[in-house]
Scaffold this motif. Structure first.
Motif, PDB file in Angstrom:
ATOM      1  N   ASP A 331     -21.420 -13.525 -67.933  1.00 29.64           N
ATOM      2  CA  ASP A 331     -20.764 -12.898 -69.081  1.00 29.64           C
ATOM      3  C   ASP A 331     -19.255 -13.079 -68.956  1.00 29.64           C
ATOM      4  O   ASP A 331     -18.695 -13.026 -67.854  1.00 29.64           O
ATOM      5  CB  ASP A 331     -21.090 -11.402 -69.150  1.00 29.64           C
ATOM      6  CG  ASP A 331     -22.558 -11.145 -69.458  1.00 29.64           C
ATOM      7  OD1 ASP A 331     -23.119 -11.889 -70.271  1.00 29.64           O
ATOM      8  OD2 ASP A 331     -23.137 -10.208 -68.873  1.00 29.64           O
ATOM      9  N   TRP A 340     -16.965  -9.479 -75.513  1.00 28.29           N
ATOM     10  CA  TRP A 340     -17.801 -10.168 -74.539  1.00 28.29           C
ATOM     11  C   TRP A 340     -18.440 -11.394 -75.186  1.00 28.29           C
ATOM     12  O   TRP A 340     -18.812 -11.368 -76.359  1.00 28.29           O
ATOM     13  CB  TRP A 340     -18.915  -9.252 -74.033  1.00 28.29           C
ATOM     14  CG  TRP A 340     -18.473  -8.171 -73.099  1.00 28.29           C
ATOM     15  CD1 TRP A 340     -18.184  -6.879 -73.421  1.00 28.29           C
ATOM     16  CD2 TRP A 340     -18.278  -8.287 -71.686  1.00 28.29           C
ATOM     17  NE1 TRP A 340     -17.821  -6.168 -72.296  1.00 28.29           N
ATOM     18  CE2 TRP A 340     -17.873  -7.019 -71.217  1.00 28.29           C
ATOM     19  CE3 TRP A 340     -18.408  -9.335 -70.773  1.00 28.29           C
ATOM     20  CZ2 TRP A 340     -17.600  -6.765 -69.869  1.00 28.29           C
ATOM     21  CZ3 TRP A 340     -18.133  -9.093 -69.434  1.00 28.29           C
ATOM     22  CH2 TRP A 340     -17.735  -7.824 -68.993  1.00 28.29           C
ATOM     23  N   GLU A 341     -18.579 -12.452 -74.400  1.00 25.27           N
ATOM     24  CA  GLU A 341     -19.292 -13.650 -74.833  1.00 25.27           C
ATOM     25  C   GLU A 341     -20.194 -14.108 -73.691  1.00 25.27           C
ATOM     26  O   GLU A 341     -19.921 -13.848 -72.515  1.00 25.27           O
ATOM     27  CB  GLU A 341     -18.315 -14.782 -75.190  1.00 25.27           C
ATOM     28  CG  GLU A 341     -17.363 -14.467 -76.327  1.00 25.27           C
ATOM     29  CD  GLU A 341     -18.026 -14.532 -77.690  1.00 25.27           C
ATOM     30  OE1 GLU A 341     -19.167 -15.035 -77.764  1.00 25.27           O
ATOM     31  OE2 GLU A 341     -17.395 -14.083 -78.670  1.00 25.27           O
ATOM     32  N   LYS A 342     -21.265 -14.801 -74.048  1.00 24.54           N
ATOM     33  CA  LYS A 342     -22.151 -15.385 -73.045  1.00 24.54           C
ATOM     34  C   LYS A 342     -21.658 -16.782 -72.677  1.00 24.54           C
ATOM     35  O   LYS A 342     -21.270 -17.562 -73.547  1.00 24.54           O
ATOM     36  CB  LYS A 342     -23.582 -15.478 -73.577  1.00 24.54           C
ATOM     37  CG  LYS A 342     -24.293 -14.142 -73.718  1.00 24.54           C
ATOM     38  CD  LYS A 342     -24.726 -13.618 -72.361  1.00 24.54           C
ATOM     39  CE  LYS A 342     -25.552 -12.340 -72.507  1.00 24.54           C
ATOM     40  NZ  LYS A 342     -25.876 -11.762 -71.183  1.00 24.54           N
ATOM     41  N   CYS A 343     -21.679 -17.087 -71.390  1.00 24.46           N
ATOM     42  CA  CYS A 343     -21.443 -18.454 -70.934  1.00 24.46           C
ATOM     43  C   CYS A 343     -22.797 -19.074 -70.603  1.00 24.46           C
ATOM     44  O   CYS A 343     -23.824 -18.392 -70.579  1.00 24.46           O
ATOM     45  CB  CYS A 343     -20.558 -18.465 -69.690  1.00 24.46           C
ATOM     46  SG  CYS A 343     -18.898 -17.812 -69.963  1.00 24.46           S
TER      47      CYS A 343
END
Length: 497
Positions: A331, A340-343
């Protein structure tokens, strides 16, 4: 006002009231003033005035807080009215403070120009002295040449001669000026040492409190703290008590703490491990205001994860999630947007994965494989495989190389990830093995260890390639029982005395 102590803060001159209360020894009013200043009034706009007043009144707590803010936020402070209205004496004192957060020496010249330009006719004569506040070894020739065209320099023959002399010496080390006194001054200014911020090594630990006085919510009486080595008194001191980790009967396990600027962030972990009681809150502690703030909540519960900060983003990597499942998810939290973003996931799951920010990318050691992720793609790519089987513990970035230690061993290695076949060099060994208690300050690696009740600090000088035992004490020599091995990790951070 001083008698009834019902203070209308919006109507009063806070610093003048503090001065009056201090002079008349009205302790309760002084305490109220200090509380208001530290909690509410101390900002970038007011820190210089607060610092000067605290110094004159001998109020150490306020002086430390105000000077910390004034030094760390130098680039913003020099734009304020308080800075432009400083007396020459106070300006000179401020510009010579050793901990100014200046990444480019031309900023120091810009600060001088801003102050002089505010009252040019009355102040331009000070340029000769103020030019000596600049560390010229860090200034490129082009910027020194630019300084010659500013009005504050152009009006002074001495200032022009000094800068030209400095420029000529930097071009030709054999250059000799006909004015011997000017030449000596120019050489001394060029030889000024590089600015070094007051960075210290901090370490997570637990203190065993006396059962008679221990807090009821500290499991087994262990209180998590952050310590630092006070070189003047040659002892470990408590910098911060992590009360946010002790809000229910069992303190949190597997959390990560990371310093970013003047804030200490606490991320993740699990209360009562194995019972699904997760710390989803992300807290940060502001070291100059001494305040805790709730920043955000984790999108995914996890403990024994890894955390690294690159530019303005925090990466939360792997760890152990619900039902004790090891995670491969990553994250990413943007500090500015607060989103927040997903990697992309790691190729395999893991916990306490060694990682570091290096040359604009995030590097992780996934077993023997070395991976990296570079913004803005946020996908993992394989750099290569280490030539020998190692379980990397802590990874540290320094110039072109990554230095790392091996889990449960005392070896130190150097790796250049940009060279073909990932050449690995073993540099030697610390005397005692450590458990994720290694960090880097400037060109020195600090290594904490605990063995048979002996707490030790060793260092490795990267440039000299030397191991040194810097400090060692028996646990009984401390006022409180310190346990390094009940928590993991250490970090570096600015610490203004």
């Amino acid at each position: 006002m001083l008698e009834d102590q019902n203070i209308d803060w919006e109507q009063c001159d806070t610093l003048q009231l503090l001065r009056t209360a201090s002079l008349l020894q009205f302790d309760q009013v002084q305490d109220k003033c200090l509380t208001f200043i530290l909690d509410t009034w101390l900002t970038i706009d007011t820190c210089l005035r607060s610092m000067i007043s605290a110094d004159e009144l001998g109020i150490k707590t306020l002086h430390i807080q105000a000077s910390t803010l004034a030094q760390w936020e130098f680039n913003k402070v020099i734009q304020t009215a308080s800075f432009k209205n400083l007396s020459f004496e106070h300006l000179h004192s401020y510009l010579n403070m050793p901990g100014l957060n200046i990444t480019n020496e031309f900023k120091m010249f810009e600060a001088i120009h801003l102050w002089i330009d505010h009252e040019f006719d009355a102040r331009c004569s000070h340029i000769n002295v103020l030019l000596e506040c600049i560390h010229y070894s860090q200034l490129p020739l082009l910027e020194i040449n630019d300084m010659l065209f500013y009005s504050c320099v152009h009006e002074s023959e001495y200032a022009k001669s000094l800068l030209n002399c400095i420029k000529n010496i930097k071009i030709d080390k054999a250059y000799v000026c006909s004015d011997e006194k000017l030449f000596i001054t120019a050489r001394q200014l060029i030889e000024k040492s590089e600015r070094i911020l007051p960075i210290k090594c901090f370490i997570f630990a637990c203190i065993l409190k006396n059962k008679d006085i221990m807090c009821a919510n500290m499991k087994l009486g262990f209180q998590p703290v952050i310590l630092y080595h006070d070189t003047r008194e040659d002892t470990l001191k408590i910098s911060l008590t992590l009360e946010k980790m002790c809000e229910i009967p069992d303190s949190v396990v597997g959390h990560q703490v990371i310093p970013i600027g003047q804030n200490i962030w606490i991320i993740g972990g699990e209360y009562q491990m194995g019972k699904g009681d997760w710390n989803m809150s992300v807290w940060k502690f502001n070291t100059w205001s001494n305040k805790w703030e709730h920043e955000t909540c984790l999108p995914t519960p996890r403990r024994h994860h890894s955390v690294v900060c690159l530019d303005n983003e925090i990466f939360v990597i792997g760890g152990v999630g619900r039902y004790r499942v090891m995670l491969e998810t990553v994250d990413r939290y943007n500090i500015q947007s607060k989103l927040w973003e997903k990697c992309s996931n790691l190729p395999s799951s893991g916990y306490l994965i060694a990682c570091c920010a290096h040359q604009g990318s995030v590097y992780v050691f996934d077993g023997n494989r070395v991976l990296y992720m570079k913004p803005p793609l946020y996908t993992w790519k394989i750099v290569g495989t280490l030539s020998v089987s190692l379980n990397v513990d802590v990874a540290l970035s320094y110039k072109q190389n990554i230095y790392f230690t091996e889990s449960c061993k005392s070896s130190l290695y150097k790796l250049n990830v940009f060279e073909e076949d990932l050449p690995l060099e073993e540099l030697g060994n610390f005397q005692v093995q450590s458990l994720t208690k290694t960090c880097l300050i400037n060109n020195t690696i600090y290594h904490w260890s605990e063995d048979d009740d002996i707490i030790s600090l060793e260092t490795y000088d990267i440039e000299r390639r030397e191991f040194t035992l810097r400090w060692s004490k028996h646990r009984d020599e401390f006022d409180e029982k310190i346990h390094l091995n009940r928590t993991s990790g250490c970090f570096t951070m600015l610490h203004y005395d």
